[in-house]
Each structure stands twice: as structure tokens, then as C-alpha cells.
Design an enzyme around this catalytic site. Structure first.
Site, mmCIF file in Angstrom:
data_model
loop_
_atom_site.group_PDB
_atom_site.id
_atom_site.type_symbol
_atom_site.label_atom_id
_atom_site.label_comp_id
_atom_site.label_asym_id
_atom_site.label_seq_id
_atom_site.Cartn_x
_atom_site.Cartn_y
_atom_site.Cartn_z
ATOM 1 N N HIS A 195 88.294 70.738 46.727
ATOM 2 C CA HIS A 195 87.892 69.907 45.587
ATOM 3 C C HIS A 195 87.646 68.487 46.072
ATOM 4 O O HIS A 195 88.004 68.126 47.200
ATOM 5 C CB HIS A 195 88.931 69.956 44.464
ATOM 6 C CG HIS A 195 90.254 69.344 44.793
ATOM 7 N ND1 HIS A 195 91.111 69.856 45.742
ATOM 8 C CD2 HIS A 195 90.890 68.250 44.285
ATOM 9 C CE1 HIS A 195 92.195 69.120 45.801
ATOM 10 N NE2 HIS A 195 92.097 68.134 44.935
ATOM 11 N N HIS B 16 88.805 65.451 45.697
ATOM 12 C CA HIS B 16 89.764 64.349 45.751
ATOM 13 C C HIS B 16 89.855 63.960 47.224
ATOM 14 O O HIS B 16 89.892 64.834 48.101
ATOM 15 C CB HIS B 16 91.127 64.757 45.196
ATOM 16 C CG HIS B 16 91.190 64.704 43.697
ATOM 17 N ND1 HIS B 16 92.106 65.427 42.959
ATOM 18 C CD2 HIS B 16 90.445 63.988 42.808
ATOM 19 C CE1 HIS B 16 91.913 65.152 41.668
ATOM 20 N NE2 HIS B 16 90.917 64.293 41.553
ATOM 21 N N ASP C 232 91.958 63.050 49.346
ATOM 22 C CA ASP C 232 92.959 63.564 50.289
ATOM 23 C C ASP C 232 92.634 64.984 50.746
ATOM 24 O O ASP C 232 93.435 65.616 51.447
ATOM 25 C CB ASP C 232 94.371 63.492 49.688
ATOM 26 C CG ASP C 232 94.507 64.231 48.373
ATOM 27 O OD1 ASP C 232 93.534 64.247 47.588
ATOM 28 O OD2 ASP C 232 95.591 64.801 48.122
ATOM 29 N N HIS D 232 101.612 70.183 50.450
ATOM 30 C CA HIS D 232 101.060 69.141 49.570
ATOM 31 C C HIS D 232 102.201 68.333 48.950
ATOM 32 O O HIS D 232 102.261 68.087 47.745
ATOM 33 C CB HIS D 232 100.161 69.764 48.482
ATOM 34 C CG HIS D 232 99.198 68.780 47.873
ATOM 35 N ND1 HIS D 232 99.476 68.101 46.708
ATOM 36 C CD2 HIS D 232 97.981 68.343 48.258
ATOM 37 C CE1 HIS D 232 98.458 67.310 46.403
ATOM 38 N NE2 HIS D 232 97.540 67.434 47.332
#
Ligand SMILES: [Zn+2]
Length: 306
Positions: free
Chosen positions: A63, A65, A67, A272
């Protein structure tokens, strides 16, 4: 048996910390290496763990984002400077292709190699990559932007495995071995017939790995990851932060364990991690109460699949 394993390059979240890099990992299947997410710092981690950037041909981005993809332009640039000529395949959400192309344009870079983009179809599962022995499927996740996980699944193996002792004693030809793998009986030089079932073993069951980051607790993914050998599921928070997890559409370690249990996976890898944690044992303890075979993923560590 083909080597099937994952190397964790980054298991932190949001921002880099002294303890963790943001998301990135490498899935190895035989000679193929698949990069899964490519956060800032991924190249340095690859150098640290002796992985050549040019050896990767397929990159999956979960995705948009930062990071999970801020390291991609650097990796593309290094491949260019290193003289890469072969194609590089990038599987990503809508928007990344134009972002990368814009970056190349602004920096006046004409790549020496073809960059091929494949855009994830919104909210859809489907096959992203396939060859004769492995497929990689998309898995829609529940997050604040469109997000997907990836399921790496070995195809069904049909070839029977030949008993070692039989090989040592009878010294079969390559043609004999091929016939035995397909289920035929063996006829010795003396005319004696050895039954296939007595000198072979059934094929190994197909192995599989699922990567689920980032996602809120979402039972709808269970069917997609049922019985996988290894599941990497995000566990950004501990139980004391469950409300926050729900607000920002992430999961706690206990929720990751609950998904692992419902999906009947063999082993759960936690990752994560929020940068708040200096010690992670609370996450592991909370996960193990629900699913005992839960472990904290560690950067630089290889985990065998199956
Ligand atoms: Zn995210």
C-alpha cells in the site's frame, strides 16, 4: 526440495527507529527472490545481509504509506547506476507508477532497463505472479488507504519422491527415475518388478506463506490464508492500545494471533512494531496466550516456510 524461506529486512512501522527499519522482506523460492515492500533503508539492510539489489526481479508493494515504499526509487536508481538491463517488475497500488515516473522525469533519468508496472485491482484478490511451481496472490486488507497482503503458494507437486536406499542399491537410470516419479513400477536388470509404492514416497504437500501488513483486525482474510505454513501478520500494538489500533486500522498482537488460530496456520510471525516499544515481549506473551506458536520476527533472520 526447493528452498522456500523469508528474510526479514524491516519489521518496524511508520518511522525508522534505532531498533527497527520500516517494512521490507525478501521471499526466496529456489533461485527467485521476491521483495515485499520496500521502505526507506531497504537497500542498506540488503547490503548488511549480503543481498545484491540487482538480483531481484519482482517487487510487491502492499500500500502507499511511506513506510512501505519510500525505498523504491533509491533501489531503482541503484539498479540503473549498476548497469541493469533486464526488466524489473513492480506490482503496486494505483498511483505508484506515476509517482516513480514523475521522479525519474524530474531527475532527468532515462532508465537503462524496462520498468514494468502491474496495478492491484481495487478490493480484489487475484493472481499477481505465476510460474510452473509458484503463484503469488493478492489479498485485500482493511486499512486507511487501499491495502493488500500477498499469499505465496507452491503449486501442487505431482512427482513422487524416490527412496534413497533403493537408489543406492539399484542405481536407476535417469529414465527409470522419471518413470518412478510418475508412479510407474521398476523393472530390474534381472527382470524382477519392484512396486512403485514400495520404493517411493508421496509428493511433499505444497507450502505457503502469507504477508498481511497493514490491516485492522479482519476475519474476512481467514479464508484466503487458511492452513498456510507461515503467516506474517502485523502486530503494531499491545492490548493496552486496542482502541488506538481500531482507530488507526492496525492490529494488536493478540488480534494477529486470533487470525492465525482461526486460519489454522502452522506458525505466526509478529511484526510492524510500533516505535513506542523498546521491549517486545508483551506482544509475544499476548499473542502466545491465543496462539502458542507465535514468535517475534527479527530483522536479519531467515524463517523457513513449511
Ligand atoms: Zn500503513
Amino acid at each position: 526440495m526447493v528452498d522456500f524461506k523469508v528474510l526479514i529486512l524491516g519489521n518496524g512501522s511508520a518511522v525508522p527507529t534505532r531498533w527497527h527499519n520500516p517494512s521490507s522482506q525478501l521471499v526466496f523460492y529456489g533461485k527467485n527472490k521476491f521483495l515485499v515492500d520496500c521502505a526507506e533503508g531497504t537497500q542498506m539492510q540488503m547490503i548488511r545481509y549480503k543481498i545484491g539489489g540487482a538480483s531481484i526481479d519482482h517487487i510487491f508493494i502492499s500500500h502507499l504509506h511511506g513506510d512501505h515504499f519510500f525505498g523504491l526509487i533509491g533501489l531503482i536508481s541503484s539498479n540503473h547506476l549498476g548497469g541493469r538491463q533486464k526488466e524489473l517488475f513492480i506490482y503496486a497500488p494505483e498511483g505508484l507508477e506515476s509517482l516513480i515516473n514523475h521522479h525519474l522525469e524530474i531527475t532527468n533519468t532515462t532508465l537503462r532497463f524496462p520498468l514494468r508496472f502491474f496495478t492491484h485491482e481495487k478490493n480484489k484478490a487475484g493472481i499477481l505472479f505465476e510460474d510452473k511451481s509458484l503463484e503469488v496472490r493478492l489479498l485485500p486488507l482493511k486499512h486507511s488507504v487501499p491495502a493488500w497482503g500477498f499469499v505465496f503458494k507452491e503449486k501442487k507437486r505431482n512427482r513422487r519422491r524416490i527412496d534413497r536406499t533403493f537408489v543406492d542399491v539399484q542405481n536407476p537410470s535417469i529414465e527409470d527415475i522419471q518413470r518412478l516419479q510418475q508412479g510407474e513400477d521398476f523393472v530390474g536388470k534381472d527382470g524382477k518388478v519392484l512396486l512403485n509404492k514400495d520404493i517411493t514416497h508421496p509428493p511433499f504437500p505444497p507450502r505457503s506463506y502469507a504477508y498481511c501488513s497493514d490491516t485492522a483486525y479482519d476475519e474476512s482474510i481467514v479464508d484466503f490464508i487458511k492452513n498456510v505454513n507461515l503467516l506474517y501478520h502485523e502486530s503494531t500494538f499491545d492490548n493496552s492500545m486496542q482502541d488506538l489500533a481500531e482507530t488507526v486500522l492496525h492490529s494488536t498482537a493478540e488480534q494477529a494471533a486470533s487470525i492465525a488460530k482461526k486460519a489454522n496456520v502452522d506458525k505466526l510471525l509478529l511484526g510492524h512494531y510500533s516505535g513506542r516499544f523498546k521491549e517486545l515481549h508483551t506482544l509475544e506473551d499476548e499473542a502466545r496466550k491465543v496462539f502458542p506458536n507465535s514468535v517475534l520476527s527479527r530483522e536479519g533472520e531467515y524463517y523457513r516456510i513449511g
